[in-house]
Design a protein around this motif. Structure first.
Motif, PDB file in Angstrom:
ATOM      1  N   ILE A  42       4.131  -3.124  15.141  1.00 15.22           N
ATOM      2  CA  ILE A  42       5.013  -2.378  14.546  1.00 15.22           C
ATOM      3  C   ILE A  42       6.142  -2.222  15.979  1.00 15.22           C
ATOM      4  CG2 ILE A  42       4.911   0.213  14.724  1.00 15.22           C
ATOM      5  CD1 ILE A  42       4.221  -1.541  11.828  1.00 15.22           C
ATOM      6  N   ASN A  43       5.065  -1.770  17.323  1.00 15.24           N
ATOM      7  CA  ASN A  43       6.142  -1.837  18.498  1.00 15.24           C
ATOM      8  C   ASN A  43       5.668  -2.767  19.225  1.00 15.24           C
ATOM      9  OD1 ASN A  43       5.034  -0.547  19.803  1.00 15.24           O
ATOM     10  ND2 ASN A  43       5.502   1.626  18.702  1.00 15.24           N
ATOM     11  N   LYS A  44       5.953  -2.547  20.962  1.00 16.54           N
ATOM     12  CA  LYS A  44       5.326  -3.293  21.744  1.00 16.54           C
ATOM     13  C   LYS A  44       3.812  -3.128  21.985  1.00 16.54           C
ATOM     14  CE  LYS A  44       7.501  -1.020  25.724  1.00 16.54           C
ATOM     15  NZ  LYS A  44       8.391  -0.648  26.300  1.00 16.54           N
ATOM     16  N   ASN A  45       4.193  -1.627  21.729  1.00 13.87           N
ATOM     17  CA  ASN A  45       2.454  -0.670  22.247  1.00 13.87           C
ATOM     18  C   ASN A  45       1.507  -1.237  20.724  1.00 13.87           C
ATOM     19  OD1 ASN A  45       3.220  -0.706  24.579  1.00 13.87           O
ATOM     20  ND2 ASN A  45       4.532   1.822  24.094  1.00 13.87           N
ATOM     21  N   ILE A  46       2.199  -1.676  20.019  1.00 10.21           N
ATOM     22  CA  ILE A  46       0.996  -1.299  18.502  1.00 10.21           C
ATOM     23  C   ILE A  46       0.996  -2.656  17.897  1.00 10.21           C
ATOM     24  CG2 ILE A  46       0.488  -0.410  16.859  1.00 10.21           C
ATOM     25  CD1 ILE A  46       2.084   1.897  17.042  1.00 10.21           C
ATOM     26  N   THR A  47       0.023  -4.102  18.093  1.00  6.73           N
ATOM     27  CA  THR A  47       0.230  -4.785  17.777  1.00  6.73           C
ATOM     28  C   THR A  47      -1.647  -5.153  17.761  1.00  6.73           C
ATOM     29  OG1 THR A  47      -0.801  -5.638  20.089  1.00  6.73           O
ATOM     30  CG2 THR A  47       1.388  -6.202  19.902  1.00  6.73           C
ATOM     31  N   ILE A  48      -1.267  -6.095  16.342  1.00  2.00           N
ATOM     32  CA  ILE A  48      -2.725  -6.233  15.462  1.00  2.00           C
ATOM     33  C   ILE A  48      -3.539  -7.012  16.390  1.00  2.00           C
ATOM     34  CG2 ILE A  48      -1.885  -8.632  15.117  1.00  2.00           C
ATOM     35  CD1 ILE A  48      -2.781  -8.366  11.746  1.00  2.00           C
ATOM     36  N   LYS A  49      -5.174  -6.322  15.730  1.00  2.00           N
ATOM     37  CA  LYS A  49      -6.189  -6.447  16.766  1.00  2.00           C
ATOM     38  C   LYS A  49      -6.669  -7.501  16.237  1.00  2.00           C
ATOM     39  CE  LYS A  49      -9.021  -5.735  19.785  1.00  2.00           C
ATOM     40  NZ  LYS A  49      -8.838  -5.753  21.478  1.00  2.00           N
ATOM     41  N   GLY A  50      -6.869  -6.965  14.061  1.00  3.92           N
ATOM     42  CA  GLY A  50      -7.725  -7.679  13.470  1.00  3.92           C
ATOM     43  C   GLY A  50      -7.704  -7.325  12.026  1.00  3.92           C
ATOM     44  N   SER A  51      -8.396  -8.230  11.053  1.00  2.00           N
ATOM     45  CA  SER A  51      -7.909  -8.126   9.634  1.00  2.00           C
ATOM     46  C   SER A  51      -9.136  -8.865   8.697  1.00  2.00           C
ATOM     47  CB  SER A  51      -6.364  -8.050   9.449  1.00  2.00           C
ATOM     48  OG  SER A  51      -6.699  -7.844   7.917  1.00  2.00           O
ATOM     49  N   LEU A  52      -9.172  -8.149   7.925  1.00  2.00           N
ATOM     50  CA  LEU A  52     -10.553  -8.626   6.752  1.00  2.00           C
ATOM     51  C   LEU A  52     -10.446  -7.434   5.695  1.00  2.00           C
ATOM     52  CD1 LEU A  52     -13.109  -5.961   6.500  1.00  2.00           C
ATOM     53  CD2 LEU A  52     -13.376  -6.710   8.607  1.00  2.00           C
TER      54      LEU A  52
END
Length: 723
Positions: free
Chosen positions: A602-612
Motif C-alpha cells: 500500500i505504501n513503503k511501510n505497509i507490504t504484504i506478509k502472507g496470504s491464504l
C-alpha cells in the motif's frame, strides 16, 4: 515511533553489552589490580564508554553479544513468536538488529508451533500478545527518551547557572603564580594559553571547558605560603588537559544520560572517574619523581580536609570521596618510576578488549546461509527462475501434492514406495536453503509416531544443519558417521539441539543420508527429547524400516503403494491454500469464485506478509455448503492489518446495523470501531472497514493507533482485482 523504538532497542543492546564488559573489568581489576597499570585500567573504561555512546555495528567473533545470541539466533521465526516466552527470545533479535519484526498473523489467526503444515490452526489471543509487545516497546521507548531529555535539561540548567556565577571571576595575575603556571606548562609540553581563575565557591581545584579550558582554584590556595601546593595543583590540572580527561569525562556524562535507566552504567562511570584521577596522579609522579611523592600525597590529604559541600562541579575535580582519596594515596605510596608507560602487552589487551566490546555479534544465520550457498550451492538455474516468480517468498512453503512441490524445488525427486504400517502422508513442504536452492521434505505420521523424508541438490549434511539452526533458537551440534543399510552406502547424521533457557530440554534427531543419481536424500527416523529431570522420550521408526524405505524410492510416476496427494480437511480453522505465486493465485480464484484484489504493498511501510484461502466462518460444513475467503496479512508498524475478501455478505449485513457509512474515493464504506480484551485484561481498539465490490465483499481490519487509517483503506479500495 518506529525510529524511537529502534533507537531505544539499539541503546538497550549496547547498555547490556557494556554492562557485561564493565562487570568483567571490575572483576579483573579486583583480581589483578597490582599487575595492571592505572593507565591501562583507564583505557579499558574508555572502551566501555565508547560502546555506550556509539552504536557500533561491525561484526566480530570476539563480540560479547555472541554470548547473548548463541542460544537465541533465530528468535524471529514466525512459528516461535506465538507465546510470551518466545517473545523473550525475539528481544535477542531486537538487541542485535535494533528493529521490530512482526509474525505472520491475521486479526483472528496465527499459526501454532509445530502444527502439521496441512492443518495450520489459528488463535486471536496470540495477535493480541504481539500487539501488547509492540505497545510495551513503544511506552518503554517514550519513557526512555523523556528521561534522556529531562536529565540533559537539568544538567544544562546547572551549567548555565554556573556560567552566570563565574562571569565576574578574578583571573590570577600574580607574577609568581603565572611563572609557576608557565613552568608547569613547559613540564607537560603545553603551549596553549589556559587561564586560571579564583573561585570562592570551590573548595577544591578543577578544570572546566573542552573548547576553552579554564582552571578554577580556591582563593586560599593562591598565597605565597602555598607555592609548593600550587605547583602540584597546576601540574595536576594541566595533565587533565594533556590527557584529554575533559573529553573523556564529557563522554561519560553523555553515556549516563543515554543509559540513565541502567544503574550498572552509573557505577561503572564512577569507577572510571576514580581511574582517571589515579592515572593523572601517576603522570604527575612521573614528572616530579618518587622523592616528591610524599609531598604530593600530603597535598591531597590537606585538600580532602577542606571539602565539606557538594557544590563542586563533577567534571574534572581534583579529588572526591574519602575512599577514593584513600585509594589514590595508596597508589602514590606504592608508585614506581615507569608506572605510567603502556607496554606492548597492555596495547594488545586494549585491542582485544575493543574487539570484544565495540563490535556486535556475528549474524550466524546469514553467515551460515552464505557459507552453504558458497560451498554446496546447486548449479540448477531453474530454481532461480522459479524464485523470481514468488509474490510471497516464504522460507517454508506448504503444498498439497508432490508434483507442485517439485516444480518449486526445480528438480525431480524420488520418493518412498514403501512406508511402515499405519503411517500416512502428513505434509509436503519446500524449505528454502539459500537464494538459489530449495529442499523438498515429506512428513509421514501416525498416532504415536512420525518420520521425515527429504531430498536436496545441495549436500544433505549442510542442509540439515542449516535447517536445524534456522528453525531452532538453541545451540546445534552435528555428528556424522558412515552407515550401510540394505546395501546403500550413506551416513548416519545425529543433530543435537540444545534449546535455550526456559524450555529445559534437548532434542536429538537422527537421520540416514545418501546420494542417488546426483540428488541427496535423508530419512529422519528418530526424534529423542531429553528433559533436565532425566526424563526422555523417543518417537520414530526402527532402523530396519529405514533400510526398506531407502531401497524403495522411485520417481512419482512409478510409485504404486503410497499416495502423494494430501486430502483436504474441511474445517474453518484450516488453511485450504497458502499463496506464494501466480499459480496459487489462479487456484485461489477457482475456490473463491471471483477475481480478488491482491495489492503487494500500500505504501513503503505497509507490504504484504502472507496470504491464504480458508473456509469462511459462516459455512455450513455439515450440509456441505462451503464458502471460501481470502485473508491477506500486511506488515504494519506497531500493529496489525488484515485484508479479507469473500462472497459472504454476513459481515457487511451485521455491520450495516451499527456502523457509520463514510465515503472513501467515492465508494460507500462501513466503518466500525470495536474493542478486544487482551491477555492483560486491557481494551485494545480495532477499526473495521467493510465495503461491496463487484460480486464480493472486502474487509480491512486495523489494530493499531495510527492517524491516517482512512488513507490506508483508500489504497485497498483503489486496488484492482488480479488479472
Amino acid at each position: 515511533m518506529d525510529i524511537l523504538i529502534r533507537s531505544f532497542l539499539c541503546f538497550f543492546r549496547d547498555s547490556i553489552t557494556a554492562s557485561i564488559a564493565g562487570l568483567l573489568i571490575i572483576l579483573i581489576l579486583k583480581l589483578f589490580d597490582k599487575h595492571i597499570s592505572v593507565r591501562l585500567q583507564h583505557a579499558l573504561w574508555i572502551i566501555v564508554v565508547i560502546r555506550l555512546i556509539i552504536p557500533v555495528e561491525f561484526q566480530s567473533n570476539l563480540s560479547l553479544l555472541n554470548l547473548l545470541h548463541e542460544n537465541h539466533q533465530n528468535s524471529s521465526n514466525i512459528e516461535n513468536k506465538s507465546t510470551i516466552k518466545s517473545m523473550t527470545y525475539a528481544a535477542s533479535d531486537f538487541l542485535r538488529e535494533g528493529k521490530i519484526q512482526y509474525s505472520y498473523t491475521s486479526k483472528n489467526q496465527i499459526s501454532k508451533v509445530n502444527q502439521s503444515p496441512s492443518k495450520i490452526v489459528y488463535s486471536r489471543e496470540n495477535i493480541i500478545k504481539e500487539y501488547i509487545t509492540s505497545r510495551i516497546l513503544g511506552i518503554a521507548s517514550f519513557i526512555w527518551i523523556v528521561g534522556v531529555f529531562s536529565i540533559a535539561a537539568f544538567l544544562s540548567a546547572v551549567r548555565l547557572q554556573f556560567k552566570r556565577k563565574i562571569l565576574n571571576l578574578e583571573e590570577v595575575r600574580d607574577l609568581e603564580s603565572i611563572k609557576l603556571l608557565n613552568e608547569c606548562k613547559n613540564k607537560v609540553n603545553i603551549t596553549r594559553d589556559i587561564p586560571v581563575y579564583i573561585c570562592d565557591n570551590f573548595k577544591s581545584p578543577c578544570t572546566l571547558g573542552i573548547i576553552k579550558p579554564k582552571v578554577y582554584i580556591p582563593k586560599c590556595v593562591c598565597t605565597k605560603n602555598n607555592l609548593k601546593q600550587l605547583y602540584y595543583i597546576f601540574l595536576h590540572e594541566l595533565i587533565h588537559y594533556k590527557r584529554m580527561d575533559l573529553v573523556y569525562n564529557f563522554l561519560a556524562v553523555l553515556a549516563v544520560i543515554l543509559h540513565w535507566f541502567n544503574p550498572i552504567v552509573w557505577f561503572c562511570m564512577k569507577r572510571m572517574k576514580l581511574q582517571r584521577e589515579c592515572a593523572c596522579d601517576t603522570y604527575v609522579l612521573e614528572i616530579i619523581g618518587e622523592e616528591k611523592a610524599e609531598d604530593y600525597g600530603m597535598t591531597l590529604i590537606n585538600f580532602s580536609k577542606l571539602v565539606s559541600s557538594n557544590k563542586v562541579p563533577r567534571l574534572a575535580v581534583f579529588f572526591e570521596t574519602k575512599n577514593q582519596i584513600k585509594r589514590r594515596i595508596e597508589m602514590i605510596k606504592n608508585f614506581k618510576k615507569g608506572s605510567y608507560k603502556m607496554s606492548a602487552a597492555a596495547v594488545i589487551c586494549c585491542v582485544l578488549a575493543s574487539g570484544a566490546i565495540l563490535t556486535t555479534a556475528v549474524n550466524a544465520k546469514s553467515m551460515k546461509a552464505y557459507k552453504t550457498a558458497a560451498v554446496v550451492s546447486s548449479n540448477n538455474s531453474s530454481v532461480k527462475n522459479q524464485n523470481s516468480k514468488f509474490l510471497i517468498d516464504a522460507p517454508i512453503k506448504y503444498y498439497d501434492n508432490l508434483k507442485r512441490a517439485e516444480e518449486v524445488t526445480g528438480f525431480k525427486v524420488k520418493v518412498p514406495d514403501y512406508i511402515p504400517t499405519k503411517y500416512v502422508l502428513a505434509s509436503i513442504h519446500v524449505i528454502k536453503v539459500s537464494d538459489t536452492d530449495n529442499s523438498l521434505e515429506v512428513s509421514f505420521s501416525k498416532k504415536d509416531g512420525v518420520f521425515n523424508f527429504q531430498a536436496s541438490k545441495v549436500d544433505m549434511e549442510q542442509c540439515l544443519k542449516q535447517i536445524a539452526e534456522d528453525q531452532s533458537k538453541g545451540k546445534v551440534e552435528v555428528n556424522k558417521e558412515a552407515m550401510n543399510l540394505e546395501g546403500i552406502n550413506g551416513y548416519n547424521i545425529t543433530i543435537k539441539r540444545t534449546l535455550p533457557m526456559g524450555y529445559n530440554y534437548k532434542i536429538i534427531d537422527k537421520c540416514f543420508i545418501w546420494q542417488n543419481e546426483g540428488v541427496w536424500y535423508s530419512i529422519g527416523y528418530s526424534i529423542e527429547t531429553q528433559r533436565k529431570e532425566n526424563k526422555s522420550s523417543t518417537i520414530g521408526i526402527p532402523i530396519d524400516d529405514v533400510g526398506k524405505i531407502a531401497t524403495s524410492i522411485k520417481y512419482d510416476q512409478d510409485v504404486k503403494n503410497v499416495s502423494y496427494s494430501i486430502p483436504k480437511d474441511v474445517s474453518t480453522e484450516v488453511a485450504t491454500l497458502p499463496i506464494y505465486d501466480k499459480e496459487d493465485l489462479k487456484k485461489a480464484k477457482e475456490l473463491l469464485g471471483f477475481n480478488p484484489k491482491f495489492p503487494l504493498s500500500i505504501n513503503k511501510n505497509i507490504t504484504i506478509k502472507g496470504s491464504l484461502v480458508g473456509i469462511s466462518g459462516d459455512s455450513d460444513i455439515k450440509n456441505k455448503k462451503i464458502g471460501y475467503e481470502l485473508g491477506t496479512f500486511y506488515n504494519l508498524k506497531n500493529g496489525l492489518l488484515v485484508f479479507t475478501q469473500g462472497k459472504s455478505s454476513k459481515a457487511y449485513d451485521d455491520m450495516s446495523k451499527k456502523a457509520n457509512t463514510i465515503k472513501i474515493d467515492g465508494k460507500e464504506v462501513l466503518k466500525y470501531e470495536t474493542y478486544e480484551k487482551s491477555v492483560a485484561n486491557k481494551q485494545l481498539k480495532e477499526d473495521i472497514y467493510v465495503w461491496k465490490e463487484n460480486g464480493f465483499y472486502c474487509e480491512v481490519s486495523i489494530m493499531a493507533n495510527i492517524a491516517n487509517q482512512d488513507e490506508i483503506v483508500k489504497g485497498f479500495v483503489d486496488s484492482k482485482p488480479i488479472d
